[in-house]
Design an enzyme around this catalytic site. Structure first.
Site, PDB file in Angstrom:
ATOM      1  N   THR A  94     -13.258   5.896   7.745  1.00  0.00           N
ATOM      2  CA  THR A  94     -14.044   5.330   6.647  1.00  0.00           C
ATOM      3  C   THR A  94     -14.056   3.806   6.786  1.00  0.00           C
ATOM      4  O   THR A  94     -13.378   3.243   7.634  1.00  0.00           O
ATOM      5  CB  THR A  94     -13.413   5.671   5.282  1.00  0.00           C
ATOM      6  OG1 THR A  94     -12.165   4.952   5.174  1.00  0.00           O
ATOM      7  CG2 THR A  94     -13.165   7.164   5.119  1.00  0.00           C
ATOM      8  N   TYR A 115       0.856  -1.200   0.000  1.00  0.00           N
ATOM      9  CA  TYR A 115       0.000   0.000   0.000  1.00  0.00           C
ATOM     10  C   TYR A 115       0.882   1.237   0.000  1.00  0.00           C
ATOM     11  O   TYR A 115       0.661   2.183  -0.763  1.00  0.00           O
ATOM     12  CB  TYR A 115      -0.900  -0.011   1.230  1.00  0.00           C
ATOM     13  CG  TYR A 115      -1.822   1.182   1.352  1.00  0.00           C
ATOM     14  CD1 TYR A 115      -1.441   2.308   2.079  1.00  0.00           C
ATOM     15  CD2 TYR A 115      -3.064   1.181   0.751  1.00  0.00           C
ATOM     16  CE1 TYR A 115      -2.274   3.405   2.197  1.00  0.00           C
ATOM     17  CE2 TYR A 115      -3.914   2.270   0.867  1.00  0.00           C
ATOM     18  CZ  TYR A 115      -3.514   3.374   1.594  1.00  0.00           C
ATOM     19  OH  TYR A 115      -4.350   4.477   1.715  1.00  0.00           O
TER      20      TYR A 115
END
Ligand code: NAD
Ligand SMILES: CCCCC[C@H](O)/C=C/C=C\C=C\C=C\[C@@H](O)[C@@H](O)CCCC(=O)O
Length: 258
Positions: free
Chosen positions: A188, A151
């Site tokens: 989120t 990532y």
């Protein structure tokens, strides 16, 4: 750039940061094409948006940023429907190290794919009006997140691509500004899901929780406000804007690299 009447494309638009960006662009008078793979959430959001902003200012398009074909169709539909593209928010992204090749395909290659197709609509060399592209990177694009090395690599790549495209645009006369947004942790589904995965690899969880303590957790509105700054400030090109709770800073890259 004044937003009233401008035409925006947002990828990953129906949840999290992308949803907040979409709503803020609409609040400021833009028309928005929402590109996403989550049909159910998208249709539910569209009901709300159409009630609030009317029938003519939003367009929901099923588009996986891994598919060049779907990207081309979505951007062409946007241009045909609204009359062009002025703003692109490359926001779609995932965080799952166990499917790292898919994560590279979405987080980095997706930004590249959508940017290249958007140039065909936005660039002044292609008959476009110019405009602005904002790529959602991450604070992990500037420094390593030890529990997610791939990532981290995708977000470092997004920032490098952003800065190179900004320079290419200036040198070529595309008339397009290109900037990167680098939020720290944001509340989120992506963030929540990662925390649940982390519990299974406790040897790294402690270090990650220390970082969360250190950097804090943003709400999506703070991130959307920062993105709006990159969209509307015509002086910003090739920038990386760090966003942490109650603070925003533009990263200064080493002068040797300019
Ligand atoms: N949440 C955080 O802590 C955080 C921090 C910094 C940066 N980011 C980045 O912000 C962006 C948005 O993340 P979020 O936290 O809002 O995540 P999220 O999971 O809440 O929303 C992501 C959206 O992207 C969509 N999406 C996923 N894969 C897609 C694909 N292949 N094609 C099209 N749409 C796709 C999802 O359906 C969803 O609507 C990502 O690029 C992420 O890396 C997130
Ligand atoms: C675990 C959830 C994944 C969310 C990914 C999302 O992109 C958020 C990233 C947020 C913050 C990244 C911080 C990276 C920090 C590194 O640069 C390094 O400086 C951390 C050093 C921490 C310290 O102990 O000083």
């Amino acid at each position: 750039m004044a937003l009233n009447g401008k035409i925006a494309v947002v990828t990953g638009a129906v949840m999290g940061i992308g949803k907040a960006v979409t709503e803020l662009l609409l609040q400021n008078g833009a028309k928005v094409a929402l590109l996403d793979v989550n049909r159910i959430a998208g249709e539910s959001l569209m009901e709300t948006l159409k009630k609030q902003y009317g029938q003519e200012r939003t367009l929901l398009l099923n588009c996986n940023v891994e598919s060049d074909e779907q990207i081309k169709a979505a951007l062409q539909k946007t241009a045909d429907t609204f009359g062009g593209i002025d703003i692109l928010c490359n926001n779609a992204g995932i965080m799952n190290e166990s499917t790292w090749e898919r994560m590279v395909s979405i987080n980095l290659m997706g930004v590249i794919r959508v940017t290249y197709v958007a140039l065909e609509h936005m660039s002044k060399l292609a008959g476009g009006r110019g405009g602005v592209i904002v790529n959602t990177a991450s604070l992990a694009g500037l420094g390593p997140l030890l529990n997610c090395p791939v990532y981290t690599a995708t977000k470092h790549g997004v920032i490098g691509f952003t800065r190179a495209m900004a320079d290419a645009s200036t040198a070529s006369g595309y008339g397009i500004r290109v900037n990167a947004l680098c939020p720290s942790f944001v509340q989120t589904d992506l963030f929540t899901n990662v925390l649940s995965i982390l519990r299974q690899s406790s040897h790294l969880a402690a270090a990650t929780h220390q970082m969360i303590e250190k950097f804090g957790v943003l709400n999506v509105s703070e991130v959307a406000d920062a993105l709006l700054e990159l969209v509307t400030d015509d002086t910003k090109n090739g920038e990386a804007l760090i966003v942490v709770p109650n603070e925003r800073n533009y990263i200064t890259f080493p002068s040797i690299l300019k």
